[in-house]
Motif scaffolding. Sequence first.
Motif, short mmCIF file in Angstrom:
data_model
loop_
_atom_site.label_atom_id
_atom_site.label_comp_id
_atom_site.label_asym_id
_atom_site.label_seq_id
_atom_site.Cartn_x
_atom_site.Cartn_y
_atom_site.Cartn_z
N ILE A 9 0.86 -1.20 0.00
CA ILE A 9 0.00 0.00 0.00
C ILE A 9 0.89 1.24 0.00
CG2 ILE A 9 -1.77 1.29 1.28
CD1 ILE A 9 -2.61 -1.39 2.55
N ILE A 35 -6.02 -2.24 4.26
CA ILE A 35 -5.07 -3.24 4.80
C ILE A 35 -5.73 -4.63 4.78
CG2 ILE A 35 -3.73 -3.94 6.84
CD1 ILE A 35 -3.46 -0.95 7.52
N THR A 65 -1.23 -8.13 3.30
CA THR A 65 -0.46 -6.89 3.11
C THR A 65 0.93 -7.05 3.71
OG1 THR A 65 -2.49 -5.57 3.20
CG2 THR A 65 -0.41 -4.38 3.49
N VAL A 78 3.09 -1.18 4.22
CA VAL A 78 2.48 0.12 3.92
C VAL A 78 3.63 1.11 3.86
CG1 VAL A 78 0.99 1.98 4.75
CG2 VAL A 78 0.30 -0.42 5.07
N VAL A 100 -1.63 1.15 11.10
CA VAL A 100 -0.87 0.09 10.42
C VAL A 100 -0.31 -0.91 11.43
CG1 VAL A 100 1.12 -0.37 8.94
CG2 VAL A 100 -0.31 1.64 8.51
#
Length: 383
Positions: A92, A135, A139, A142, A164
């Motif tokens: 991300i 998320i 994942t 980030v 996160v």
Amino acid sequence: MIIYLDNNATTRIASEVLEAMLPFLQESYGNAGSGHVLGHLSEGAVVHARDQVTAMLGCSPAEVLFNSGGTEGINHAFRGVFEGSLGKRHFIISAVEHPAVMAICDWLKHQGAEITILGVDGEGRLDLAELEASIRPDTALVSLMAANNESGVLFPLEQAAQVVKGKGVLLHVDATQAMGKAPLDLARLPVDLLNFSGHKFHGPKGTGVLFIRRGVRLKPFMLGGHQERGRRGGTENVPGIAGLGKACELAMGHLPLAGAMAELRDQFEWAVRSTIQGLHIHGASAPRLPNTSFLGFQGLEGEALLLKLSERGVCVSTGSACTTGQKEPSHVLRAMGVPMELALGTIRVSLSRYTTRDEIQTVAGMLPGIVEDLRGSGLYAKA
Ligand code: PLP
């Protein structure tokens, strides 16, 4: 006479930084890995610089990896995570990240990764709810910038890190623009990886740091010797590292003066706003770096304005890139939804601690006439 207002591109090296580097370019040129006296002097310089970096970041020496700058740190973070992330293939990022992030994500896509790109609002702000919703269990990383290189807009890192890390996902921060201009305390901010470049805050070009939090497993980027704990092979750039360390030490001393820099920037913006019609300051209502002003002028071409200023010795940059002869607004302005004509009429003015009030007044004083001439000439880009 030169008035340099392109400090987000690069900065002038501080004289104290140059002084810290010179011994390692001249008489003390040993390899930091050598067992003799000159080697020990170089090794000592690297240890000292690492301490200067850790004092600024609030981390421990083993978490600091010296490298060649922001681009390398970004490549290392993404590739290192990708290669070590067992089965997790989702990354991300935001839509306004530096081209280095965009490029490595393109590469990752070709390796089978999936990339989610988070949008920003008209002022360049991130939507934390969108971040949270994006998320997924797969994942891997980030990655968010601390401050945008064009608009200077700061992302809310503390809140983003809560989101996160609350989901147990690795967080990388590109702090290339924020370092030395905004406080960043890694003892409090739970990021896993963070990169920056020395040349953005009066250190030498070709130097940088990747912070790797203790316990985060990251594949080495450059295979070679045992340097940097085997995480980056290659003889250490001792003069560069010594200079980077000094730049960190100096930046810590200057951070409390950020308010004065913001005041100078605000005075500049106030002066141009009150003398020039059809002016929009991108990101002005978001939290911003104290040194950056991203100005969109209706009815003129940013490139033409840059050239006119350059003829008078004033260095700024534009918010557009020239691809295959076509003027394109930057991806940052596009992500902010800025109309084409205003985007093409945008310039970035970025101050440093060496910028004086006189310089700012001189530029604010010359801008209205130049803008009027350019608008009068009719030579401006139409969408
Ligand atoms: N990230 C940001 C936000 C930047 O502004 C830059 C440079 O402009 C980079 C990364 C890349 O840094 P470097 O060119 O020092 O490798």
